[in-house]
Scaffold this active site. Sequence first.
Site, PDB file in Angstrom:
ATOM      1  N   VAL A  92       6.470   9.736  -8.334  1.00 52.89           N
ATOM      2  CA  VAL A  92       5.897  10.443  -8.182  1.00 52.89           C
ATOM      3  C   VAL A  92       5.886  11.128  -6.252  1.00 52.89           C
ATOM      4  O   VAL A  92       5.356  10.319  -5.847  1.00 52.89           O
ATOM      5  CB  VAL A  92       4.640  10.475  -8.022  1.00 52.89           C
ATOM      6  N   CYS A  93       5.832  13.131  -6.342  1.00 51.05           N
ATOM      7  CA  CYS A  93       6.133  12.538  -4.908  1.00 51.05           C
ATOM      8  C   CYS A  93       5.324  12.327  -4.164  1.00 51.05           C
ATOM      9  O   CYS A  93       3.991  13.132  -4.251  1.00 51.05           O
ATOM     10  CB  CYS A  93       6.236  14.845  -5.113  1.00 51.05           C
ATOM     11  N   ILE A  94       5.328  12.235  -2.993  1.00 56.06           N
ATOM     12  CA  ILE A  94       3.676  11.165  -2.165  1.00 56.06           C
ATOM     13  C   ILE A  94       3.325  13.138  -2.431  1.00 56.06           C
ATOM     14  O   ILE A  94       2.072  12.396  -1.620  1.00 56.06           O
ATOM     15  CB  ILE A  94       4.673  10.018  -1.326  1.00 56.06           C
TER      16      ILE A  94
END
Lengths: 111, 111, 130, 130, 89, 89
Positions: free
Chosen positions: D77-79
Site C-alpha cells: 500500500v502506498c504510504i
Amino acid sequence: MQSRAPHGSLFGQEGLDAILMGSAFATCAVLMHGDGVYQLIRDQRSSGTSTRDYSVSYGALGDYGVETVFCVQEDLTERRLVVDDLVIPVTVIDRAAVASLLNDYNTILDF
Amino acid sequence: MQSRAPHGSLFGQEGLDAILMGSAFATCAVLMHGDGVYQLIRDQRSSGTSTRDYSVSYGALGDYGVETVFCVQEDLTERRLVVDDLVIPVTVIDRAAVASLLNDYNTILDF
Amino acid sequence: MRFAITVHGGPYTSQSSHSALNFAKAVLHEGHDLYRVFFYHDGVYNGSEIMAPPQDEIDLYGEWRQLALDHELDLVVCIASALRRGVINPTEAERYEKSAANLGKPFTISGLGQLIDAALSADRLVTFRV
Amino acid sequence: MRFAITVHGGPYTSQSSHSALNFAKAVLHEGHDLYRVFFYHDGVYNGSEIMAPPQDEIDLYGEWRQLALDHELDLVVCIASALRRGVINPTEAERYEKSAANLGKPFTISGLGQLIDAALSADRLVTFRV
Amino acid sequence: MILHTVNKPPSHAALSDCLAVMASDDLMLLIEDGVYCLHEVSGDSRVHVLTPDLEARGLWDRLPAELTAVDYAGFVGLCTRVDKIKTWA
Amino acid sequence: MILHTVNKPPSHAALSDCLAVMASDDLMLLIEDGVYCLHEVSGDSRVHVLTPDLEARGLWDRLPAELTAVDYAGFVGLCTRVDKIKTWA
C-alpha cells in the site's frame, strides 16, 4: 432516486437499503433514473464478479409498502431496454413528467 | 496520463506525485487528457475549499526532468481554454496524434 | 430552520467531505440548527481517528470533532457501511473479533433509521455526493 | 510473462478491487508471474484487517491475504495514500501517535517508488480504476 | 420549488440530466467540479455558482454576468428559499 | 499495439475518449460497467467483452455477434498479445 449502474459501485445496493428502511417510516416511491435503470435488468448472475446480485431484493419493495417504482421512457429507450427486460413491474413516465414527480414528495434521497 | 479535474477528487494530486516519482527513474512525459487539462488553469486559490492547490507543482516538472507536458487541442477548445490560461508551457497536439504518442512510451500510468 | 446533512464521499479522496464541513459551519454561523450529520457509503471513513494527513492539509477528522464539540452535533456513521469498510468502535471490534478500533469520538455508529429520521425531522436535507 | 497490478478503488465501494483480485488469480492460474500488487488512492483500504463485511459477501482482505500467502505475493500500500486515509501499521501508529493500527499482514507500507519499480520491472502493468 | 446542485463538469451527464427536469421557477447551484459548467448555462438566471469552488479552479474572472455567485452562507440561504434540495452527481 | 480497457457505461466519456484515439490494430476490452457499451461498439471486431461482467449485469444474451467474449484467463491472454494496457475510466 437511484442513478447509478449496479455492480460497478456500491451505490445501488446501499441506496436500496436506504429505500427499504425509509419505507418503514414514511410513504416512499422510487425513481430509477439514468443509469439507475440498469439495476432492474433480469437474470443478473454475479458469481463470476464476486459482487452481490441485489436486484431480486427489488421484488420485496411491495411487501415493504413502497407504492411505485418509476422509470423514464427516454432512459429505457437510450439503453435499448423495455419493461419486459426488468425484474419487477414499473410505472413508465416521460422525462417531462419527472419535474412534477419530484414536487410530489417532501424529501429526495439521492444515490 | 491525467484525466480528471482537480479539487473534486484527489486523483490529480496523487497522479502528479506518481509523475514526479517516475521521473526520477525513467524518461517521462505527461498527457493532460480530457478534464485533466483543468488541472493546469492559472490562479487557482483553494483557501475557501480547504483542498490543496497543487497546480504550482507542475512548474517543478522541468526540474524533475519531465520532458514534455502534452495537451490536446480539441480538449482545450471544448473547455474554452487557450495555452495562455495555463500555469506552464505545454505542447499542444491534435487528438489524432494521441494514438502515436501512446505508442512512443513503454508504459502508461493512468490517473 | 433545522438542517440535516448526508456525506457520501471519503475524506480527501472526494471533495464532498470538505464541502459538507464548510456547509455545516455556514449553517451554524447563519444561526440555523444542525440536527444531524449522517455519514453513508465512503463518508463513514470521516470518522476514523487514525488518519494522518500531511501537516499542510486540513485535518478533516479533527475539524468534524471540534465542530461537534463546539456545537453538540450528532455525527453518525451508518453501521452497515462502516462495518464492511472497517470503521468500527471497540464494541464492534469485540463483537467481530477484530484487532483494533478506529472510530473516534464524538462519532457514533448507528443504523440507517437515523438517516430516515434526519430526513423526516429536519426542514432541509442536503446530500454531499461523490 | 511478468505482470504487475495497481488498484485504485476502495473495497466494496468500487468493483475495481473485485476485478483486480479475479485478474490476479487468473494471472497466477495461467502460469505467469505476479511481481507486485500496488494499492494506490482508495485502493489502500484493501489492506485493512478490521473490515467486517456481511457473511454472504466476499471477504476481500481475507482473499488478498490468502492469495498472497499461497503465492508469496508482494502486496504494497502506498504510504502517502495510506497515511491520509488512516491505513497504518504499528510503526506508523507510533510515529503519528495514533490510537490503533489496522494494516493486516502480509500487506506492507512503502513509497511510490514501488509503483515505478513495478511499472519498469514487469512486462505488463494493469491498472484497476474507479 | 427545488434547489438543484450539480457537482460534475460538462463531460458528465449530471448537468444535462438536471436541465432536463428543472422547472422554470427552480434554482440551480453549481458546486465542486460543477462550476466548470458555467459556460454551458450562461444566460440562465436560475443558476448560482459557489464562489469558493470557482476560485479554487481559477475561474473567478470567467463568471457570466447573468449568473449569481454565492458563498457557503449564500448556499444555506438558497436552501431556505426552496422546499427541498435535489443533488446531481 | 495497445489493449484499451473501458469500465464505464455510455453515459460517461470513457468509451468515446477511447474510440477517438484507438489505432486500427489495437484491441478493446469492456469490463465492469463498460459492458453496457456493447451496443455502441457492435460491428467492431477489435472489441472484446469480459463474460463475468456481462453475466453479472444480465446482458449475456445480448452480445452482438462480431464481439468476442472472454473470461479472466482470456483477459490475461489479451494482455500478452499487446505491448501495453491503457485504461479508460
